[in-house]
Write a protein that holds these residues in place. Structure first.
Motif, PDB file in Angstrom:
ATOM      1  N   SER A   5      52.112  76.116 -34.092  1.00 50.89           N
ATOM      2  CA  SER A   5      53.094  76.431 -35.125  1.00 50.89           C
ATOM      3  C   SER A   5      54.344  77.027 -34.496  1.00 50.89           C
ATOM      4  N   VAL A   6      55.494  76.784 -35.128  1.00 56.09           N
ATOM      5  CA  VAL A   6      56.714  77.436 -34.657  1.00 56.09           C
ATOM      6  C   VAL A   6      56.586  78.953 -34.765  1.00 56.09           C
ATOM      7  N   HIS A   7      55.659  79.415 -35.601  1.00 56.93           N
ATOM      8  CA  HIS A   7      55.453  80.856 -35.760  1.00 56.93           C
ATOM      9  C   HIS A   7      54.550  81.427 -34.677  1.00 56.93           C
ATOM     10  N   ASP A   8      53.923  80.547 -33.881  1.00 54.54           N
ATOM     11  CA  ASP A   8      53.068  81.019 -32.798  1.00 54.54           C
ATOM     12  C   ASP A   8      53.882  81.468 -31.591  1.00 54.54           C
ATOM     13  N   LEU A   9      55.113  81.021 -31.486  1.00 54.29           N
ATOM     14  CA  LEU A   9      55.959  81.370 -30.355  1.00 54.29           C
ATOM     15  C   LEU A   9      56.755  82.632 -30.678  1.00 54.29           C
ATOM     16  N   LYS A  10      57.242  83.286 -29.630  1.00 53.82           N
ATOM     17  CA  LYS A  10      58.038  84.495 -29.853  1.00 53.82           C
ATOM     18  C   LYS A  10      59.288  84.146 -30.650  1.00 53.82           C
ATOM     19  N   PRO A  11      59.893  85.145 -31.290  1.00 56.57           N
ATOM     20  CA  PRO A  11      61.085  84.856 -32.087  1.00 56.57           C
ATOM     21  C   PRO A  11      62.194  84.254 -31.228  1.00 56.57           C
ATOM     22  N   GLU A  12      62.486  83.002 -31.478  1.00 51.99           N
ATOM     23  CA  GLU A  12      63.536  82.293 -30.753  1.00 51.99           C
ATOM     24  C   GLU A  12      64.236  81.342 -31.710  1.00 51.99           C
ATOM     25  N   ARG A  84      52.797  69.338 -33.492  1.00 53.35           N
ATOM     26  CA  ARG A  84      52.359  69.137 -32.114  1.00 53.35           C
ATOM     27  C   ARG A  84      51.276  70.144 -31.758  1.00 53.35           C
ATOM     28  N   THR A  85      50.486  69.804 -30.773  1.00 49.83           N
ATOM     29  CA  THR A  85      49.464  70.727 -30.271  1.00 49.83           C
ATOM     30  C   THR A  85      49.936  71.419 -29.004  1.00 49.83           C
ATOM     31  N   ARG A  86      51.080  71.011 -28.453  1.00 51.08           N
ATOM     32  CA  ARG A  86      51.582  71.565 -27.202  1.00 51.08           C
ATOM     33  C   ARG A  86      53.064  71.919 -27.345  1.00 51.08           C
ATOM     34  N   TRP A  87      53.516  72.764 -26.417  1.00 49.86           N
ATOM     35  CA  TRP A  87      54.925  73.149 -26.360  1.00 49.86           C
ATOM     36  C   TRP A  87      55.764  71.921 -26.075  1.00 49.86           C
TER      37      TRP A  87
END
Length: 446
Positions: A5-12, A84-87
């Motif tokens: 999820s886009v929410h799984d990454l740090k705030p960017e 996606r499942t990956r970055w």
């Protein structure tokens, strides 16, 4: 198959595309969506979705795509999610309206982080994908942009009230983004000759009369001085009623708000404040860092010299200490599912508790009576127990909880008073954090 999820990454920041169009409701849906799928599969490459979500998740394929659309058909609408499942993370949606609703096809793309699009080749492929869609599907206006920058620009209202924005939409050039598709009506409003002579990285007239306009080769450096000047030149050209210098200043102000700020937090609170910053929306993150760099918490005042300590005034000192331990266990029972580290009763668990109380805005989200009767006693006792276990402290019980002390070195500390002060507001949770009192006691234990 866990999607990223886009929410799984740090705030960017992220690259966002909005593309609303229409389709022929009388033609076969597979034929209508073939250009969409073909351009996506040809140009997405490293951010290509590998998950399609209907009523359940499946690995992306053409058959799973059609199955998801069929599953999500609900009366006059349908839609699906692509991930996606990956970055890099992808949050993409497709929505369809069927008769008697007006024919609508909506495509929304969020790719995070925006820095993924620092390479010109990736940006070129993205542009080619949008060009293919815009050549086939008619649009009034489509755009791809920095999500953070458009929030600062006031999109989609651009200074209008909600009713006006809903009525008029993008009926004139309110903003020039990194990538723009201007439909024939907007082109005629500006003037086709003027539109096609816009100073920009790429300006192309499409077969259906739309115009594709890209201000800069790469999306990720939209906030650089050169990219902002290019953006302002394009905007001023399309809107000669606007002042170029004013546009430049406004864009530079937005860039300044998004410019990276190096954290220089109070050393005792850096682990806590880093987590507070991570809760800020990405367009507010740098301002929040700057605010917390400048903020200095008050030195804890919940102490007195050991030779001024109040003596115990309870009948049974050991029984009172056992009561404090029981109160501390109440906090463990309250927080253990959300803050598992409370079982350990360590300095780090104090920081975890501080952050949890701040995140939940405990002073505002819980009834005042419950806070005073249950939370404050449990928090104060827990803080006191950490002082005892990790700094060799010793409880000096008092009948009034706020007067109860923990002797550490040549000072006695008042954990219940600290807990009460921290629970008065969300800001107080930072000003009177449990973490800072512990670290102060640690420094002064002698």
């Amino acid at each position: 198959m866990k999607r990223l999820s886009v929410h799984d990454l740090k705030p960017e920041d992220r690259l966002r595309l909005e593309f609303d169009t229409v389709f022929d409701q009388q033609a076969a849906l597979e034929k209508q969506l073939e250009p969409f799928l073909q351009a996506l599969e040809e140009h997405a490459d490293e951010w290509m979705p590998d998950v399609v979500n209907g009523k359940r998740q499946r690995k992306y394929s053409r058959p799973s795509f059609w199955k998801a659309l069929e599953e999500r058909r609900d009366g006059n609408t349908s839609g699906l999610g692509l991930y996606r499942t990956r970055w890099p993370a992808l949050d993409m949606s497709l929505s369809l309206w069927f008769p008697p609703l007006p024919p609508k096809l909506g495509i929304f793309i969020n790719v995070k982080p925006l820095s993924f699009f620092a390479l010109a080749e990736r940006c070129h492929d993205f542009i080619e994908m949008v060009r293919a869609w815009a050549s086939h599907y008619p649009v009034t206006h489509a755009m791809a942009y920095s999500s953070d920058d458009m929030i600062l620009a006031g999109a989609p209202n651009f200074g209008r009230d909600d009713e006006t924005e809903y009525r008029d939409g993008f009926d004139r050039i309110y903003e020039v983004c990194w990538l723009n598709v201007f439909g024939p009506k907007l082109v005629e409003t500006v003037g086709r000759e003027r539109m096609l002579s816009t100073p920009a990285h790429r300006v192309e007239e499409l077969p259906n009369g739309s115009v594709l306009l890209v201000t800069w080769p790469t999306a990720a450096d939209f906030a650089s001085k050169e990219a902002r000047l290019a953006q302002a030149r394009a905007h001023a050209h399309l809107r000669p009623d606007l002042d170029f210098d004013t546009l430049v200043r406004s864009l530079q102000e937005r860039s300044a708000l998004l410019a990276p700020v190096q954290p220089r937090f109070h050393p005792d609170l850096a682990p806590l404040l880093s987590r507070v910053v991570d809760r800020a929306a990405s367009h507010q993150r740098q301002r929040r860092i700057a605010e917390l760099n400048a903020w200095h918490p008050p030195e804890p005042e919940e102490w007195r010299p050991a030779d001024s300590a109040l003596p115990p005034d309870v009948a049974d000192v050991e029984r009172a200490r056992e009561h404090y331990r029981t109160l501390a266990e109440h906090l463990v029972a309250l927080l253990h599912s959300e803050v598992p580290s409370v079982f350990a009763a360590t300095p780090e668990s104090l920081t975890d508790a501080d952050f949890y109380f701040w995140r939940e805005d405990f002073p505002k989200s819980r009834p005042r009576q419950a806070l005073d009767a249950h939370a404050v006693p449990a928090i104060g006792a827990y803080l006191g127990e950490v002082l005892v276990r990790h700094l060799g402290g010793q409880w000096i019980p008092r009948q009034k909880l706020q007067e109860a002390q923990v002797l550490v070195g040549d000072r006695v500390w008042l954990p219940f008073l600290r807990a009460q002060r921290s629970m008065t507001s969300r800001q107080a949770l930072l000003d009177y954090s449990l973490t800072l009192l512990f670290r102060s006691a640690e420094r002064h234990r002698g």
